[in-house]
Design an enzyme around this catalytic site. Structure first.
Site, mmCIF file in Angstrom:
data_model
loop_
_atom_site.group_PDB
_atom_site.id
_atom_site.type_symbol
_atom_site.label_atom_id
_atom_site.label_comp_id
_atom_site.label_asym_id
_atom_site.label_seq_id
_atom_site.Cartn_x
_atom_site.Cartn_y
_atom_site.Cartn_z
ATOM 1 C CG HIS A 196 -1.562 1.427 1.509
ATOM 2 N ND1 HIS A 196 -2.370 1.873 0.438
ATOM 3 C CD2 HIS A 196 -1.310 1.836 2.378
ATOM 4 C CE1 HIS A 196 -3.029 3.101 1.249
ATOM 5 N NE2 HIS A 196 -2.403 3.075 2.316
ATOM 6 C CG HIS B 274 1.248 6.840 4.352
ATOM 7 N ND1 HIS B 274 1.419 6.131 3.332
ATOM 8 C CD2 HIS B 274 -0.467 6.636 4.613
ATOM 9 C CE1 HIS B 274 0.566 5.431 3.009
ATOM 10 N NE2 HIS B 274 -0.745 5.602 3.842
ATOM 11 C CD GLU C 182 -3.500 6.259 13.375
ATOM 12 O OE1 GLU C 182 -2.450 6.791 13.873
ATOM 13 O OE2 GLU C 182 -4.413 5.768 13.962
ATOM 14 C CG ASP C 183 -1.653 1.325 10.573
ATOM 15 O OD1 ASP C 183 -2.301 1.882 11.264
ATOM 16 O OD2 ASP C 183 -1.857 1.226 9.431
ATOM 17 C CG ASP D 133 -3.734 6.814 2.560
ATOM 18 O OD1 ASP D 133 -3.474 5.717 2.617
ATOM 19 O OD2 ASP D 133 -4.525 7.358 3.501
ATOM 20 C CG ASP E 2 -25.099 15.720 -24.415
ATOM 21 O OD1 ASP E 2 -24.995 17.023 -24.073
ATOM 22 O OD2 ASP E 2 -25.996 15.338 -24.996
HETATM 23 MN MN MN Z 1 -2.485 4.511 4.308
#
Ligand code: MN
Length: 710
Positions: free
Chosen positions: A49, A73, A77-78, A141, A262
């Protein structure tokens, strides 16, 4: 499966000769190690990711710190990585960027935002992204998370994420001009939220394009030769509009999906600004124009910096078509928005800075021939720096001016909340009501039904709403309090003149006092801004007020002859209570005889007496008569805190003690305190001492003392 940093490094080399392969490889390995053992919902290793996010940003040709931030990034957090470690390993910029992305990710949207809330939320995200790169990484992200959304097993979670993408992130991408990202986010969210509609649009598009398959390239070639005929170099392409943008137009403009105009936009790229207008002129000379379709976004760019000429013509083979004309530089901005700008430091002679303030500032930096790093370093998102955005416990977002406090927040929620607020918890911690709020704070106002706004709040609140509500409240409170005293003074004055006081007759003369309510007349008297004698005079014009006597009464040198027994044979001489010390029955007193003035009675120990120490013949022994039915006046210098309830409390305790306020004279009023002379009718000195004692015990009374100077 994950590989190495090499493909990213190669991609970056194409646009950034100064890329540091060693640093990128270190970041890559650092991220891979941090996420080791973690997997995505797809079952792939988690680190795929961050690598994908880094690739999206490299495609946008972003700087090295942004790419490294993308790789790292999610580590704070993880994983158990700290910002300090990131700073030590990769420098302050990277750690600050990761910190910013982490904070944005932690801003859980508690309830599904309404459209007004969504707009506030977007502003919050922008305000929190002090450095625009934080937002770029966050959007990349989200883009990758949308690409892999189908792996999320719970349908309701997919819908929630898609909704959030549609309401928050796609408009945010539009706002900073990331059209490509915007279009991808919208379309992938559209697929989840309204998949059937999207599918039917795609089916229709397939049918129309298979019909037009020969038409689109043919039209492109004919447009190109029309423009090149007059010597303008150009390239023309036809691009299908996205299903979502077609659907949105069908919603708002009743587009039917029948005409080429269109579903396809023809794009003409020309080398410079002049050529844009020349190419436009050439098209308008060769094809009939469609009314109402021409727009000049070059002279008036969109707020995200987008520039192009738009027009509609009845083009080759009589097809109604839409044409956009722009330079390659404008095209880059149209696709990549803010991310595009730093490329223009190279050869930007034809670059016409967009009239959008913060982008203009960015472009100004480019003129200084700064490198990409420095360029982004100055890319502060000061768009919403005059605002802060905070949450209610329910997750509603409240926008306030910067510097706003918890009290402003309370009033912004509801006036009722403001008026009963008694405390605040900010992010779960008890704080002062005057605390300045920060972006993203969660605010819980602690209300108490009998709490009241405090006058001093007015000094620190920032919003007009809170200010005027507090002012209105304290003003009303003041009227209530002063009117009680004022009414008593008016009644007393009327009694002294043997006239009954009737509120109703005062009510009929309000205009004479320039007010609209009886209470306001009372308050004027209570505040010492109107004499009760003027009220008497107004309601009983037959009474003639002696102004001298009024002045005497007000300074209160009243004769209390009958109260005093004077030794010796001075009976019949006028006796006056000294204004300097206001002796009370029960106190030791002495009389001073002055020719023309009679006898003035002082307290023993009054400082005025020292003036007469050389004239013992003037001193007279006097004493109080016992007459418990009569009362005398005493004066107190009083300092009272200026807050709702203080005057009412004062009036209450005095009357509970059997005292009677006969006059009040404000000498000073500050936001914090009232300072005034309070004249009380009391029986004797013991009575006065008792009243002083209860006043001193009162929480609003700052100080109280007998007046002993005139
Ligand atoms: Mn992420």
């Amino acid at each position: 499966m994950i590989g190495t940093a090499d493909p990213i490094i190669e991609k970056m080399r194409a646009y950034n000769g100064a890329v540091d392969p060693g640093r990128l490889s270190r970041a890559f390995e650092f991220g891979r190690a941090a996420h080791d053992g973690q997997t995505r919902a797809s079952g792939e290793p988690y680190f795929t990711h961050p690598v994908a996010v880094a690739n999206i940003l490299a495609d946008m040709r972003l700087d090295e710190d942004s790419i490294i931030t993308a790789l790292l990034h999610d580590t704070v957090e993880d994983c158990d990585v700290t910002l300090e470690t990131l700073q030590a390993e990769f420098g302050g910029d990277v750690s600050q960027l990761v910190d910013g992305v982490t904070k944005l990710s932690r801003l859980a949207i508690k309830s599904l935002p309404s459209s007004a809330q969504a707009e506030n939320f977007r502003k919050l995200l922008m305000a929190m992204s002090e450095d625009v790169r934080v937002l770029l990484v966050k959007l990349a992200d989200r883009t990758h998370n949308m690409r892999t959304l189908s792996f999320i097993p719970k349908p309701e979670k997919r819908v929630r994420i898609a909704r959030e993408t549609m309401d928050i992130y796609a408009p945010l991408a539009e706002r900073i001009g990331l059209t490509q990202i915007q279009s991808e986010l919208e379309d992938s969210a559209f697929e989840i939220l309204n998949g059937d509609m999207r599918q039917s649009i795609i089916t229709r598009l397939d049918y129309l394009t298979s019909e037009a398959e020969i038409t689109i390239p043919t039209i492109s070639v004919e447009l190109q030769s029309t423009i090149e005929r007059v010597g303008i170099e150009c390239s023309v392409t036809g691009r299908l509009k996205s299903p979502y943008s077609i659907w949105r137009k069908m919603q708002t403009k009743a587009v039917t999906m029948e005409q080429l105009a269109d579903i396809v936009a023809f794009r003409v790229l020309v080398p410079n600004l002049d050529d844009c207008y020349r190419a436009l002129g050439e098209l308008h000379q060769n094809y009939p124009t469609v009314m109402g379709r021409f727009k000049d976004y070059i002279s008036t760019p969109k707020r995200n910096g987008y520039q192009s000429l738009h027009t509609g013509v009845l083009g080759p083979q009589n097809h109604r078509i839409e044409v956009q004309i722009r330079t390659p530089d404008m095209h880059n901005v149209a696709e990549n928005g803010v991310a595009a700008h730093w490329h223009y430091k190279r050869s930007n002679q034809d670059y016409n800075p967009p009239k959008y303030k913060w982008i203009q500032e960015l472009v100004g930096l480019l003129d200084e021939d700064a490198g990409a790093e420095e360029f982004f370093e100055h890319t502060k998102m000061d768009l919403y720096h005059d605002q802060v955005f905070c949450f209610t416990p329910r997750g509603d977002l409240i926008a306030l001016p910067r510097g706003a406090t918890a009290v402003d927040f309370a009033y912004a929620v509801h006036t009722q909340v403001g008026e009963t607020c008694n405390g605040v918890r900010i992010n779960g911690k008890t704080r002062q009501l005057a605390t300045e709020l920060q972006n993203g704070d969660q605010i819980e106002i602690l209300a108490q039904s009998d709490a009241k706004p405090r006058a001093e709040w007015e000094k620190f609140v920032k919003t007009g709403r809170a200010k005027s509500a507090i002012r209105r409240f304290t003003r009303a409170q003041r009227v209530t309090e002063f009117s009680r005293i004022g009414k008593a003074l008016i009644e007393k004055t009327f009694r002294e003149h043997d006239r009954p006081f009737r509120t109703r007759s005062l009510g009929q003369s309000l205009s004479a006092f320039g007010v609209s309510r009886v209470e306001e007349v009372f308050a004027l008297v209570g505040e010492d801004r109107l004499s009760p004698l003027r009220v008497l005079e107004k309601l009983h014009p037959d009474i003639v007020i002696d102004d001298d006597r009024e002045a005497r009464d007000r300074s209160r040198g009243q004769t209390t002859q009958s109260k005093l027994k004077i030794k010796g044979d001075n009976a019949g001489t006028a006796v006056t209570i000294a204004r300097c010390c206001h002796p009370l029955p029960g106190e030791a007193i002495v009389g001073i005889f002055t020719t023309g003035k009679g006898i003035t009675v002082h307290k023993v120990g009054c400082t005025t007496l020292s003036k007469f120490s050389d004239a013992p013949e003037l001193w007279l022994d006097v004493s109080w008569e016992q007459d418990s039915l009569r009362t005398v006046n005493g004066r107190l210098n009083t300092v009272l805190s200026n807050e709702p309830g203080s005057l009412a409390s004062l009036a209450t305790v005095i009357s509970q003690q059997g005292g009677n306020i006969s006059n009040i004279h404000l000498t000073d009023r500050t936001p914090d305190f009232f300072r005034f002379e309070l004249d009380l009718e009391v029986k004797d000195v013991e009575h006065m001492r008792a009243i002083i004692a209860v006043l001193q015990a009162n929480k609003y009374v700052e100080s109280v003392e007998r007046s002993d100077t005139g």
